[in-house]
Design an enzyme around this catalytic site. Structure first.
Site, short mmCIF file in Angstrom:
data_model
loop_
_atom_site.label_atom_id
_atom_site.label_comp_id
_atom_site.label_asym_id
_atom_site.label_seq_id
_atom_site.Cartn_x
_atom_site.Cartn_y
_atom_site.Cartn_z
N LYS A 39 0.75 -1.03 -0.02
CA LYS A 39 -0.08 -0.03 -0.01
C LYS A 39 0.92 1.11 -0.06
O LYS A 39 2.03 1.19 0.30
CB LYS A 39 -0.98 0.04 1.37
CG LYS A 39 -0.09 0.24 2.56
CD LYS A 39 -1.27 -0.30 3.77
CE LYS A 39 -0.32 -0.12 5.03
NZ LYS A 39 -1.02 -0.80 6.12
N TYR A 273 14.88 30.94 6.77
CA TYR A 273 13.63 31.49 7.19
C TYR A 273 13.70 31.58 8.96
O TYR A 273 14.13 30.81 9.57
CB TYR A 273 12.24 30.63 6.84
CG TYR A 273 11.95 30.89 5.62
CD1 TYR A 273 11.62 32.16 4.82
CD2 TYR A 273 11.88 29.69 4.81
CE1 TYR A 273 11.27 31.95 3.57
CE2 TYR A 273 11.44 29.77 3.51
CZ TYR A 273 10.93 30.72 2.72
OH TYR A 273 10.59 30.99 1.62
C1 LIG Z 1 -0.44 -1.87 6.88
C2 LIG Z 1 -0.87 -3.09 7.15
C3 LIG Z 1 -0.06 -4.28 7.41
C4 LIG Z 1 1.40 -4.16 7.41
O1 LIG Z 1 2.15 -3.35 8.65
P1 LIG Z 1 3.40 -3.51 8.93
O2 LIG Z 1 3.42 -3.00 10.25
O3 LIG Z 1 3.98 -2.60 7.86
O4 LIG Z 1 3.88 -4.59 8.99
C5 LIG Z 1 -0.53 -5.23 7.73
N1 LIG Z 1 -2.05 -5.59 7.80
C6 LIG Z 1 -2.64 -4.48 7.60
C7 LIG Z 1 -4.31 -4.82 7.71
C8 LIG Z 1 -2.38 -3.30 7.39
O5 LIG Z 1 -3.11 -2.16 7.28
#
Ligand SMILES: *Cc1c(COP(=O)(O)O)cnc(C)c1O
Length: 390
Positions: A39, A273
């Protein structure tokens, strides 16, 4: 594209990704499937490249957060099963079916909508049931008094026409936190998840093909039974955080920039800045073409060091949108055009994340679309992607 690399860029080490994948594979054992979480553009690393490599290496599943992210992979010839962890509006069910994308079902209302749409279209939507065992985000609420309504809701969804409930999953809230309290919380979540599965399978008279719950924390720190049929690591795969270090995994991304200009200022000169930094002596300052619009957090202003070929150089003054400054007074060999690592193998992302009071996830996800990603294999660049509309 050649010119873009000499501004600010992200190197993605595909060998490191491959090594991390193989090590995690070995750790989970042969009978456990591997879902790679890609993702948010694979946590900023580039979802297409990462997914294609995982597919080649034999991963079993991918996960994204939205249908757009899923379609990006399908339209770029990724064939692996893809699970959407987040919400998809019912108007998109036709595309989910057409592109063979698996959707999380998180409550009764969604199950009904998805089922009705799939029926109307004459197709079958593959789904994974999401159980809320203590994350308190998405999923059928099954804790405490909600156990039986939760179970009944899930059984009902599994029996709906047009839905094929291939899997069931839950998500841990504190599996990556130390301490007994967090361990107990995770254990309770896991036990509840198992209770829910047992009751649902008993009522259904059939079994789910894929049960999964293990994110990075659970994969790295919890016993094998937590791996169930499939694990779902994200951060671990990209090689960040203390667990990655413990398991001998390598950071996949190095965020780099160059020195564009060098100026020498007299004592008492205010830099950038707000003038929050004033030189205490004659100071040689390098201007870097990298700022918060590239993903270099403004909250790190005047707090962090970046690594040059002569070692760490203090970042000075406020980080601007497109630029920031470093002190290279005692680094005579650092010149215009010299490479500077913002984070990566020499400057651990974990240190910057802590200074910015955040987590490595937020830093890699923030590397913006104007930063080209350069993909390396055997120390050679094999591909490059720029996400700008040019
Ligand atoms: C993002 C996510 C993961 C992975 O999480 P990590 O901490 O990066 O391993 C796994 N399951 C779900 C449902 C997630 O949203």
């Amino acid at each position: 594209m050649e010119s873009t690399l000499r501004r600010t860029w992200a190197e993605v080490d595909l060998d490191a990704l491959e090594n991390n994948y193989r090590r995690i594979r070995k750790h989970i054992g042969e009978n456990v499937k591997f879902l790679g979480v890609v993702k948010a553009d694979a946590y900023g690393h580039g979802a297409i490249q990462v997914s294609k490599l995982l597919e080649k290496l034999g991963a079993d599943y991918l996960a994204v957060s939205s249908i757009d992210e899923a379609l990006e992979l399908r339209l770029n010839e990724v064939k692996l099963p893809i699970l959407i962890l987040g919400h998809t509006p019912k108007e998109q069910v036709d595309r989910l079916i057409e592109f063979d994308i698996t959707q999380a079902v998180t409550c009764k209302a969604k199950a009904i909508e998805y089922s009705e749409e799939a029926k109307r279209l004459g197709g079958t939507l593959k789904v994974h049931i999401k159980v809320d065992t203590g994350m308190s985000r998405l999923g059928y609420l099954c804790s405490g008094d909600n156990f039986f309504t939760g179970v009944d809701g899930i059984v009902e969804a599994c029996n709906m026409p047009g839905l094929d409930a291939e899997g069931i999953f839950t998500h841990f809230a504190v599996s990556d936190e130390p301490g007994e309290e967090c361990e107990n919380y995770t254990k309770k979540q896991f036990e509840l998840f198992n209770d829910v599965i047992n009751k649902v399978e008993e009522k259904l008279g059939r079994k789910f093909r894929l049960k999964h719950c293990a994110n990075t924390g659970a994969v790295a720190c919890y016993p094998k039974e937590y791996f169930m049929d499939m694990v779902r690591p994200g951060l671990l795969l990209y090689g960040y955080g203390e667990f990655a270090k413990k398991m001998g995994l390598e950071p996949v991304m190095s965020f780099k920039t160059t020195i564009s200009t060098i100026k020498v200022y007299p004592k008492g000169t205010a830099i950038s800045y707000g003038g929050i930094f004033k030189t205490e002596k004659t100071t040689r300052i390098g201007v870097l073409p990298c700022g918060y619009a590239d993903g270099f957090f403004r909250s790190l202003s005047n707090k962090c060091s970046l690594v040059t070929k002569e070692g760490p150089a203090k970042q000075r003054g406020k980080i601007c949108m497109d630029m920031c400054m470093i002190d290279i007074t005692d680094m005579p060999s650092v010149d215009v055009g010299s490479e500077v690592e913002i984070y990566g193998r020499k400057n651990p992302i974990e240190d910057l994340a802590e200074l910015a009071q955040t987590i490595p996830y937020e830093l890699t996800c923030a590397v913006s679309k104007r930063v080209p990603r350069a993909y390396f294999k055997n120390h050679k660049e094999i591909d490059r992607e720029l996400m700008l509309r040019i």
